[in-house]
Motif scaffolding. Structure first.
Motif, PDB file in Angstrom:
ATOM      1  N   PRO A  34      23.461 -56.499  10.136  1.00 21.89           N
ATOM      2  CA  PRO A  34      24.595 -55.875  10.499  1.00 21.89           C
ATOM      3  C   PRO A  34      25.896 -55.782   9.569  1.00 21.89           C
ATOM      4  O   PRO A  34      26.851 -55.148   9.726  1.00 21.89           O
ATOM      5  N   HIS A  71      21.843 -55.772  -0.704  1.00 22.51           N
ATOM      6  CA  HIS A  71      22.166 -55.516   0.740  1.00 22.51           C
ATOM      7  C   HIS A  71      20.912 -56.373   1.336  1.00 22.51           C
ATOM      8  O   HIS A  71      21.046 -56.778   2.523  1.00 22.51           O
ATOM      9  N   ALA A  99      25.678 -55.272   6.011  1.00 19.08           N
ATOM     10  CA  ALA A  99      25.459 -54.436   4.759  1.00 19.08           C
ATOM     11  C   ALA A  99      26.478 -53.029   4.906  1.00 19.08           C
ATOM     12  O   ALA A  99      27.117 -52.767   3.877  1.00 19.08           O
ATOM     13  N   GLY A 100      26.312 -52.488   6.038  1.00 16.32           N
ATOM     14  CA  GLY A 100      27.140 -51.097   6.165  1.00 16.32           C
ATOM     15  C   GLY A 100      28.450 -51.194   6.254  1.00 16.32           C
ATOM     16  O   GLY A 100      29.268 -50.693   5.275  1.00 16.32           O
ATOM     17  N   PRO A 101      29.024 -52.186   7.119  1.00 20.45           N
ATOM     18  CA  PRO A 101      30.514 -52.437   6.938  1.00 20.45           C
ATOM     19  C   PRO A 101      31.131 -52.952   5.772  1.00 20.45           C
ATOM     20  O   PRO A 101      31.965 -52.536   4.837  1.00 20.45           O
TER      21      PRO A 101
END
Lengths: 68, 238
Positions: free
Chosen positions: A43, A37, A45-47
């Motif tokens: 922005p 990651h 990495a989470g999705p």
């Protein structure tokens, strides 16, 4: 008491018992995101994390329905 | 705020499902062996659970470090995805729906075949303890990360009161509860919490902060609905 505890603990990790392939795939995706990651734009990495799990859910549910 | 409400909802729905299953076992024990051993078994299990929660709660709340978030998040995710996958397969008609009435019949039959005098007590005790430990895990795992312990406990407490009231009114297993829909919702919420805390543990930046929980829940709800559509046996697809 001990039996009840064992049963409860096995419920928590039972994804590995019920469907080891799914459990291992979830673990592998988590490790892959953990290792990679920092190389992704912040922005994303989470999705990417959640979409990976969601794709695995769809794939393994479909596979189980084909096996049935 | 979004996190608190998600914690209340997740703990309420998950605990509600677990308490309904425990109620079935207590009612089965009461029907075959009488109310006294059934209530005693449930009562003793409740005391053990309260001690366990009092012991573990403050300890777990202290471990507010990323590695702990990662481990707890991963356990929550495993738990949530398992519920979600089962709910998907049940909704798609691949596996049978859970039947509380059948579980009750199975338990009463098993109790009639057992001769020992403590069978009623033990059935109620084990039922409440096993389901209760799962509730404690959910409440602590959802609540320990962040400052959600109080909201998660409120959710679980409300579920306990609701199931007891419904049980007192109905005096039979709660067969009309839409259990699979509840499990679907629980799977979505618990998986969302698990993913959120894995991200926190990995120090991933969530674009919407705490409100990412709502986006995560929506993502899982859409993915699970898609999974139902693609898992339906050929003849039942529209």
């Amino acid at each position: 008491m001990i039996q009840s505890l064992q049963r409860a603990v096995s419920e928590v990790v039972s994804l590995f018992i019920d469907d080891p392939g799914f459990g291992l795939a979830v673990l592998s995706w988590t490790v892959a995101v953990a290792l990679g990651h920092q190389h992704l734009p912040r922005p994303i990495a989470g999705p990417a994390l959640v979409l990976g799990y969601a794709a695995l859910l769809i794939a393994f549910a479909r596979r189980r329905s084909h096996d049935a | 705020m979004a996190q608190h409400w998600s914690a209340v909802m997740a703990a309420f729905l998950a605990s509600f499902v677990e308490f309904v299953e425990a109620l079935t076992l207590v009612l089965a024990a009461a029907a075959v062996r009488g109310w006294r051993p059934a209530l005693a078994g449930a009562g003793v299990a409740t005391v053990v659970l309260a001690l366990l929660a009092a012991l573990l709660g403050p300890q777990i709340a202290r471990w507010n470090v990323p590695a702990f978030h990662l481990v707890l998040g991963f356990l929550l995710l495993l738990f949530g995805l398992r519920w979600l996958k089962k709910a998907v397969l049940r909704a798609a008609g691949v596996i049978k729906l859970h039947d509380e009435a059948a579980a009750y019949d199975r338990e009463t039959r098993a109790l009639r075949e057992r001769s020992e005098s403590t069978a009623g007590f033990l059935t109620a005790f084990n039922g409440v303890l096993v389901e209760g430990i799962e509730v404690i895990f959910i409440v602590l795992a959802v609540g320990a990360t962040g400052s959600n312990l109080a909201p998660a406990m409120m959710g679980a407490g409300a579920a306990c009161v609701a199931v007891i009231l419904l049980g007192v009114v109905a005096r039979k297993p709660l067969t009309r509860i839409p259990e699979n829909a509840l499990k679907f919702a629980v799977g979505v919420l618990i998986s969302a919490f698990g993913t959120f805390w894995i991200g926190e543990g990995l120090r991933i930046d969530w674009p919407l902060g705490d409100y990412s929980l709502v986006a995560l829940s929506l993502t899982y709800a859409i993915a699970a609905s898609l999974a139902v559509a693609v898992s339906r046996p050929e003849g039942r697809r529209r």
